[in-house]
Design an enzyme around this catalytic site. Structure first.
Site, PDB file in Angstrom:
ATOM      1  N   HIS A 158       3.383   0.199 -12.456  1.00  0.00           N
ATOM      2  CA  HIS A 158       2.265  -0.447 -11.774  1.00  0.00           C
ATOM      3  C   HIS A 158       2.289  -0.115 -10.278  1.00  0.00           C
ATOM      4  O   HIS A 158       3.275   0.421  -9.767  1.00  0.00           O
ATOM      5  CB  HIS A 158       2.311  -1.967 -11.944  1.00  0.00           C
ATOM      6  CG  HIS A 158       1.863  -2.437 -13.294  1.00  0.00           C
ATOM      7  ND1 HIS A 158       2.703  -2.457 -14.386  1.00  0.00           N
ATOM      8  CD2 HIS A 158       0.662  -2.893 -13.734  1.00  0.00           C
ATOM      9  CE1 HIS A 158       2.039  -2.919 -15.440  1.00  0.00           C
ATOM     10  NE2 HIS A 158       0.803  -3.173 -15.073  1.00  0.00           N
ATOM     11  N   LYS A 162       2.503  -5.136  -7.085  1.00  0.00           N
ATOM     12  CA  LYS A 162       2.771  -6.059  -8.196  1.00  0.00           C
ATOM     13  C   LYS A 162       4.074  -6.815  -7.931  1.00  0.00           C
ATOM     14  O   LYS A 162       5.083  -6.214  -7.561  1.00  0.00           O
ATOM     15  CB  LYS A 162       2.834  -5.309  -9.525  1.00  0.00           C
ATOM     16  CG  LYS A 162       2.912  -6.239 -10.736  1.00  0.00           C
ATOM     17  CD  LYS A 162       2.640  -5.498 -12.022  1.00  0.00           C
ATOM     18  CE  LYS A 162       2.746  -6.400 -13.238  1.00  0.00           C
ATOM     19  NZ  LYS A 162       1.783  -7.512 -13.181  1.00  0.00           N
TER      20      LYS A 162
END
Length: 271
Positions: A158, A162
């Protein structure tokens, strides 16, 4: 039936703005409110202008109770503590609550489950239709292949912003693999490897977490056997896939009995 009046929680964030755009463009739903945290610089702004749609006449507020008054449901990609609070509000008013928040602790999961006694709550580590179909394939593969001969690894990447790891989607896929094998994920998961780890424990389900750049979300489940391997994966190219899935879940849950549902229920994959 009138359009479903939906409130977006976390409306100023990337997912919140994606939800605003999807709700305004989908049949059967209308935007009824927009909520942000106290102190957000976006408070008082028209959420449509923030989302690039032009003025919609919906002002971002930090008063969730006021925004939810008269609504049919709330769609929530926020933070664990906020999701627990919204679940309580949904239960008190009988609203639909769609929870896309990840990184919840066990006691927060339990609080949302308790709130589902008074509200139809759809909760998933990933609202994408494709990821939830992938979870079924992972479960089937794990069930078909002997744990003694096949190792399972869950790989995810990600963007750099995040804050939880492994991702909610990685957990969702790990749980699918564990369910296929008839074991508990917490007992079998391996989330950190460093130094002299020794040989891989038979039957364990490993996780690898990558973070960097602007990657929206990439997940792969690798089933590795002797002389062969299977790779089952999903790549998110646009956040709107999560928003579309979440709104689909809200529309599906309207009129349902109180309870805790998943995207598998929404897609009819639990039959």
């Amino acid at each position: 039936m009138t359009d479903m009046a939906l409130v977006v929680a976390g409306a100023a964030g990337r997912m919140g703005q994606a939800l605003v755009r999807v709700i305004t463009g989908i049949d059967g739903a209308r935007l009824a409110g927009a909520v942000e945290r106290a102190g957000s610089p976006s408070l008082g702004r028209d959420v449509g202008e923030l989302a690039g749609l032009g003025a919609l006449g919906v002002t971002i507020t930090d008063d969730a109770a006021s925004a939810l008054a008269g609504a049919d449901g709330v769609v929530d990609f926020t933070a664990p503590s906020v999701s627990v609070e919204l679940a309580g509000m949904a239960a008190a008013s009988g609203l639909v609550h769609v929870v896309g928040t990840t990184g919840l602790m066990a006691e927060q999961e339990q609080a949302i489950e308790a709130a589902a006694a008074g509200a139809a709550i759809v909760k998933s580590g990933n609202m994408s239709l494709g990821v939830n179909v992938l979870s079924v394939l992972v479960e089937q593969a794990a069930r078909a292949l002997e744990a003694a001969d096949w190792d399972i690894e869950v790989l995810e990447m990600h963007h750099r912003h995040k804050v939880d790891a492994p991702s909610g989607t990685a957990y969702l896929l790990g749980e699918a693999a564990a369910r296929g094998r008839g074991v508990g994920l917490e007992e079998e998961s391996v989330r950190v490897r460093d130094g002299q780890t020794g040989p891989r424990r038979q039957g364990s389900i490993g996780f690898a977490t990558l973070r960097g750049g602007s990657v929206i979300g990439e997940h792969m489940v690798i089933l590795a056997g002797e002389g062969e391997s299977i790779e089952l994966g999903h790549r998110a190219l646009d956040r709107s896939i999560f928003a579309r899935g979440a709104v689909k879940a809200a529309l599906w849950a309207r009129g349902r009995a109180p309870g805790l549902y998943s995207m598998r229920d929404v897609l009819g994959l639990n039959r």
